[in-house]
Design a protein around this motif. Structure first.
Motif: not given
Lengths: 315, 315
Positions: A41-44, A46-47, A51, B165-166, B170, B173-174, B196, B200
């Motif tokens: 969906i989305l790669r944050p 900061r994460l 990495m 991560l996605g 992730g 993290m958000l 969103r 996730m």
């Protein structure tokens, strides 16, 4: 008898290691982009940054080298084995990020740079490790490798067994226990227990790096057995050389023979065999690794050189 | 229009959930034994005990239920889909162990029992989570499932994408970022950003539970699309129902309407839509999940009941 490698084979190994490390770095760069892969969906940001901090710190990239060279020995072009090698490296990097955490080895620096939890924070480092571990399996399973499903799933299984509770993670657990973390009375390990701990903590993943290359190359049972013996001997060589380097670096830098590992109560074979005995054991293991490759011709020279390098490296 | 499920379908769902949970518990028990699997060296007892503490704590086992019921809808016997369901549950349990850590949500209790880092210690909890995550991929890749390599590797990939991560990691993290952990100035999320984040953090793994069942059943493209819509709507229903339960439990127990999540600065849709608006949205999503199954006959009744259960559950 420890045979002395020629200057030429050293130079050749250095060149191959450097070439492989550059290719691994480029591939990891692209795997760790901020652009979501299909199904994500989305790669944050900061994460992803944490990495990258944990995975793009350079280094020899010995594990993917072993995967690529083993596969090449069996006729698989380097480029084709590189993704599987990068997966092993992602898994290795996750283990470093988690091992450095305050609750684990509590290290502030790695290769002279702040560790991930120092550069970011502890929660981010835990999640970055989790995501690197997950990405390793994602990369192995990805059809992008152009391998059949049967091969890809065999690689996933090999990596999972080597790195889970009965392999690397289990070894880290035994190592913490050996420090006396969980008991009032510290229990000194026997030589056999130390060897087993090290076979799990560092040996299993090095052996898996070789086995993954072997499976990519469709190795038959005899070749798998020989390469497995090579991988295990190499892993043991690597760990004992690491322990010796640690003692000697401390002795040289601090003017005393007390090792950091010894201070921490880490179990090493030096305590059991003495420094000279440990060096003899390191050389014996390195030659056992070379010997395991007797059935292969000169195409295995890079793997032979890697076993000697593991014993003789200075850093 | 929200249709009211009959008493009979409730009782039927409860019975099926209980039967599935018992089967999952038995399988997890055997996967988390102290006996090393092939290729493993030793399973350290303390690590196994911590993993069992984190994974054998009971619960509804909703994720394996979704995997098993989706597979059954497509003609796969429950017993055959159970291992894949257990793998999803292992992954879910790892995420709870790591989320509870002091550096993360810092929870001392889960289901009324001490969390893993309270029952053991922080290092053991980090390693137990790592090992549960790794074991999830091991179980999916294991030929014991009797699925082809192509199927098993597709399941590995689906789980890795949803949880990495996605996806789930992730999303966590958000969520930490939304609490204002990494910025001096807390940034309020928009409705789209909250949706969103939740897609996730919790939605991706619930949707993957369904997708893994669909792939086990050899679903065609149309069925995959319908089941994916079901899984995503169910995931969103589940999360919003959770947020509503949290607000109402706090209001009931503490005599005030301030939620624990709100105290922590967790992003929920209640802040944007209000409590009544959130309830309407929960019911709309639950009905959207049911609607996505229109192409399936009465064999999909258990999945329909699960979507209604997700909206109406009281704990």
């Amino acid at each position: 008898m420890s045979s002395v490698p020629s200057q030429a084979s050293h130079a050749d190994l250095d060149a191959r290691l450097a070439q492989n490390a550059a290719a691994v770095e480029t591939l990891l760069e692209s795997l760790l982009s901020e652009t979501p892969a299909a199904g994500e969906i989305l790669r944050p940001p900061r994460l992803v940054a944490a990495m990258r901090h944990g995975a793009l710190a350079g280094g020899k990239r010995l594990r993917p080298f072993l995967t690529v060279e083993t596969a090449r020995l069996l006729g698989v072009p380097s480029a084709q084995a590189l993704r599987a090698g990068a997966a092993v490296e992602l898994l290795h990097c996750y283990s470093l990020v988690h091992d450095d955490l305050p609750a684990m080895d509590d290290d502030d620096l790695r290769r002279g740079r702040p560790t991930v939890h120092k550069a970011y924070d502890e929660a981010t480092a835990i999640l970055a490790g989790d995501a690197l571990l997950t990405l390793a399996f994602d990369v192995l399973a990805d059809p992008e490798t152009h391998e059949s499903g049967e091969i890809r799933v065999a690689l996933v299984r090999c990596l999972a067994r080597a790195s889970g509770l009965g392999g690397m993670v289990g070894g880290q657990m035994l190592d913490l226990a050996a420090e006396g973390r969980f008991e009032a009375q510290k229990h000194a390990l026997t030589e056999a227990e130390i060897r087993r701990l090290q076979a799990m903590k560092t040996g299993a993943l090095l052996a898996a790096s070789v086995e993954i290359g072997a499976r990519l190359g469709g190795a038959d049972a005899a070749a798998l057995t020989a390469l497995d013996a090579y991988g295990r001997a190499l892993g043991a060589t690597f760990q004992i050389a690491d322990d010796i380097l640690d003692v000697e670096a401390d002795a040289a830098q601090m003017g005393k023979a007390t090792a950091k590992d010894e201070d921490k109560g880490k179990a090493t074979l030096i305590g059991v065999l003495g420094l000279d005995g440990a060096k003899r054991e390191r050389d014996r293991l390195s030659e056992a690794a070379v010997k395991a490759l007797d059935g292969f011709g000169s195409a295995a020279d890079a793997l032979r050189a890697a076993a000697r390098f593991a014993a003789q490296r200075k850093s």
